[in-house]
Design an enzyme around this catalytic site. Structure first.
Site, PDB file in Angstrom:
ATOM      1  N   LYS A   1      11.400  -3.468   4.019  1.00  0.00           N
ATOM      2  CA  LYS A   1       9.979  -3.821   3.919  1.00  0.00           C
ATOM      3  C   LYS A   1       9.776  -4.700   2.686  1.00  0.00           C
ATOM      4  O   LYS A   1      10.009  -4.267   1.562  1.00  0.00           O
ATOM      5  CB  LYS A   1       9.134  -2.550   3.815  1.00  0.00           C
ATOM      6  CG  LYS A   1       7.647  -2.796   3.605  1.00  0.00           C
ATOM      7  CD  LYS A   1       6.911  -1.487   3.427  1.00  0.00           C
ATOM      8  CE  LYS A   1       5.437  -1.705   3.093  1.00  0.00           C
ATOM      9  NZ  LYS A   1       4.721  -0.440   2.839  1.00  0.00           N
TER      10      LYS A   1
ATOM     11  N   GLU B   1      -1.805   1.496   1.821  1.00  0.00           N
ATOM     12  CA  GLU B   1      -0.788   0.815   1.023  1.00  0.00           C
ATOM     13  C   GLU B   1       0.480   1.652   0.856  1.00  0.00           C
ATOM     14  O   GLU B   1       1.264   1.439  -0.069  1.00  0.00           O
ATOM     15  CB  GLU B   1      -1.356   0.428  -0.347  1.00  0.00           C
ATOM     16  CG  GLU B   1      -2.301  -0.770  -0.322  1.00  0.00           C
ATOM     17  CD  GLU B   1      -1.558  -2.116  -0.337  1.00  0.00           C
ATOM     18  OE1 GLU B   1      -0.318  -2.114  -0.432  1.00  0.00           O
ATOM     19  OE2 GLU B   1      -2.237  -3.158  -0.235  1.00  0.00           O
TER      20      GLU B   1
ATOM     21  N   ILE C   1       4.269   8.860  -0.254  1.00  0.00           N
ATOM     22  CA  ILE C   1       5.595   9.260  -0.718  1.00  0.00           C
ATOM     23  C   ILE C   1       5.780   8.862  -2.180  1.00  0.00           C
ATOM     24  O   ILE C   1       6.354   9.617  -2.979  1.00  0.00           O
ATOM     25  CB  ILE C   1       6.679   8.652   0.180  1.00  0.00           C
ATOM     26  CG1 ILE C   1       6.624   9.298   1.572  1.00  0.00           C
ATOM     27  CG2 ILE C   1       8.064   8.815  -0.439  1.00  0.00           C
ATOM     28  CD1 ILE C   1       7.564   8.679   2.586  1.00  0.00           C
TER      29      ILE C   1
END
Length: 514
Positions: free
Chosen positions: A89, A347, A351
């Site tokens: 990502k 966003e 985690i």
């Protein structure tokens, strides 16, 4: 609050030697893995979870600091990605947020090159004033690579990236690491939380099968219900729904109709937004929405209508409240993950906030007893961290030009003073401020402010000190390496095939966790 006196037979003057983690999932196993790795023989660590208790099942997207955490845990990246069917990502693609049909990228990398006093976007803004057209993302490797659907680790400059992964497989991967370092897992449901009579702190957990799990420090990873911190200690909750209207999500997993792209897609709709997270073996999809503006049935129907692939399971509903527990650490209970609070997933910070909390607990670990100063410091930093992320997410909702009732209300709502200060600094002098330790950097704020159409004031006067010819040379020197690097990159699918391809069927035993 003084030191907590536990069973004198097991502790000396409140020393912490037994840590009990209530609940598994991503939060529980992140905590267990990190504590077992760091303390090994110094602590007796027990994690209690039940396979019969469902978990949220949507935490599949991350931000770059997770790589630092993995290095701390000595996790091999290729081993990890193969185990969790992971992809890379580089950014988040925001579609239809400002208005339908528009798109902007929030990249993870550095944009251009500024000076000690002046970030790059001031020079870029001044170049526009001088008639030198370009896009801000042209100067960011991660932005250009995202738009070209390419990825590589062998680039110059190097990419800054995070991961998409199967959260169930991630918890299983962390469990293996934790148990190898001595953590003990107990299967069972918690029937009762027992407290010390003198100060109300938690003494033990009584399981349905009669087992009693005693501890000195308890970590609550029981999700939104907060079994220890809220149901037992009544810590209290600060609700942020007045600024963050979405309060429900419906999620589904589909097969992969196309190769995975190196970014998360966040696609706005009339009452919220939809996520699209491509893994190696499937796609995680979900629709986040405001229950005041869309019903559960409408949301599910819309999600199934809009996804590209074939659903692999029935959709499931996730109610939530954006906000935070009034104390992340209360007496001898530290709440982690959803038990400590939740900021809607726009966003991908859930985690990350859990990791930050675990690292903070390790740094402030109360080996010789819990003291008010440790608790106060932990709670204050936790609050600031949550509020910073909250303000950044509010910005996405507030800065829009959509016509639907929910979006109109977001545009007109009163903002937290902390966000108002940032917006005034941008509108008056093009300043995108970043305090030390904040997750979202100047480049992140600039990308979203520009992408959402909030016009900046005049740039820093130092940007005007460069002559036209030198400014053109600077822009070319910064843009050219980005274009050359992306031109050499393979597609993400090709890179994954060579670097970290998961074995066929390896993901079939994974379970969904938060």
């Amino acid at each position: 609050m003084g030191s907590i006196a536990l069973n004198a037979a097991d502790t000396t003057q409140g020393r912490i030697r037994r840590v009990v983690i209530a609940g598994g999932g991503t939060a529980g196993w992140l905590a267990g893995c990190a504590l077992a790795h760091q303390f090994r023989q110094q602590l007796d660590i027990t994690l209690v979870e039940s396979e019969q208790i469902g978990t949220v099942g949507v935490g599949e997207s991350t931000v770059p600091p997770i790589r630092t955490f993995h290095r701390f845990l000595q996790i091999d990246e290729q081993e990890f990605l193969r185990a969790v069917a992971g992809t890379f990502k580089l950014s988040i693609s925001f579609e239809n947020w400002r208005r339908p049909g528009e798109r902007f990228i929030h990249p993870f990398g550095t944009i251009g090159q500024g000076t000690w006093a002046t970030p790059f976007h001031h020079f870029w803004l001044d170049s526009l004033r001088r008639g030198m057209p370009s896009e801000l993302g042209d100067f960011c490797l991660e932005s250009v690579a995202s738009q070209a659907d390419r990825f590589s680790l062998q680039t110059q400059p190097q990419v800054n990236y995070a991961y998409h992964f199967d959260a169930g497989l991630y918890a299983r991967f962390l469990r293996g690491k934790a148990e190898a370092n001595g953590l003990r897992r107990v299967e069972g449901k918690i029937r009762e939380v027992r407290q010390h009579a003198d100060d109300g702190s938690v003494a033990s957990l009584l399981l349905e099968d009669g087992q009693v799990i005693e501890g000195d420090l308890f970590i609550d990873c029981t999700g939104f219900r907060g079994l220890l911190t809220e149901q037992t200690l009544h810590t209290g909750y600060e609700d942020w729904n007045e600024w963050l209207p979405s309060d429900r999500a419906v999620a589904v997993q589909t097969d992969a109709a196309t190769p995975p792209v190196p970014y998360t897609r966040a696609i706005a709709h009339e009452a919220g937004w939809r996520w699209h997270i491509a893994l190696q073996h499937r796609v995680g999809c979900g629709l986040v929405f405001s229950s005041r503006h869309m019903s559960d049935d409408e949301a599910q129907a819309k999600l199934l209508r809009d996804v590209d692939g074939r659903p692999l399971r029935d959709p499931w509903l996730v109610p939530f409240r954006s906000g935070r527990r009034l104390q992340a650490w209360n007496r001898n209970v530290v709440a982690l993950g959803l038990a400590s609070g939740f900021i809607e997933p726009l966003e991908s910070t859930s985690i990350h906030l859990t990791i930050c909390a675990v690292v903070r607990l390790i740094q402030l670990f109360p080996s010789e007893g819990i003291t008010p100063s440790l608790v106060a410091l932990y709670n204050d930093v936790s609050r600031q961290e949550m509020e910073h992320v909250r303000d950044f997410i509010i910005l996405h909702y507030h800065a829009n030009q959509r016509d639907e009732p929910m979006w109109k209300a977001c545009r007109e709502m009163a903002l937290p003073e902390s966000l108002q200060v940032r917006l005034r600094a941008w509108r008056e002098r093009a300043h995108a401020w970043q305090d030390p330790g904040e997750l979202f950097r100047v480049d992140s704020w600039t990308s979203v402010l520009m992408g959402q159409g909030i016009l900046p004031g005049p740039p820093h006067p130092l940007a005007r000190a460069i002559g036209d010819a030198d400014l053109r040379t600077l822009l070319h020197r910064l843009r050219q390496p980005v274009q050359e690097a992306v031109a050499k990159m393979p597609s993400q699918a090709d890179f994954i095939e060579r670097y970290c391809k998961a074995a066929p069927g390896a993901w079939q035993t994974g379970q969904d966790v938060a």
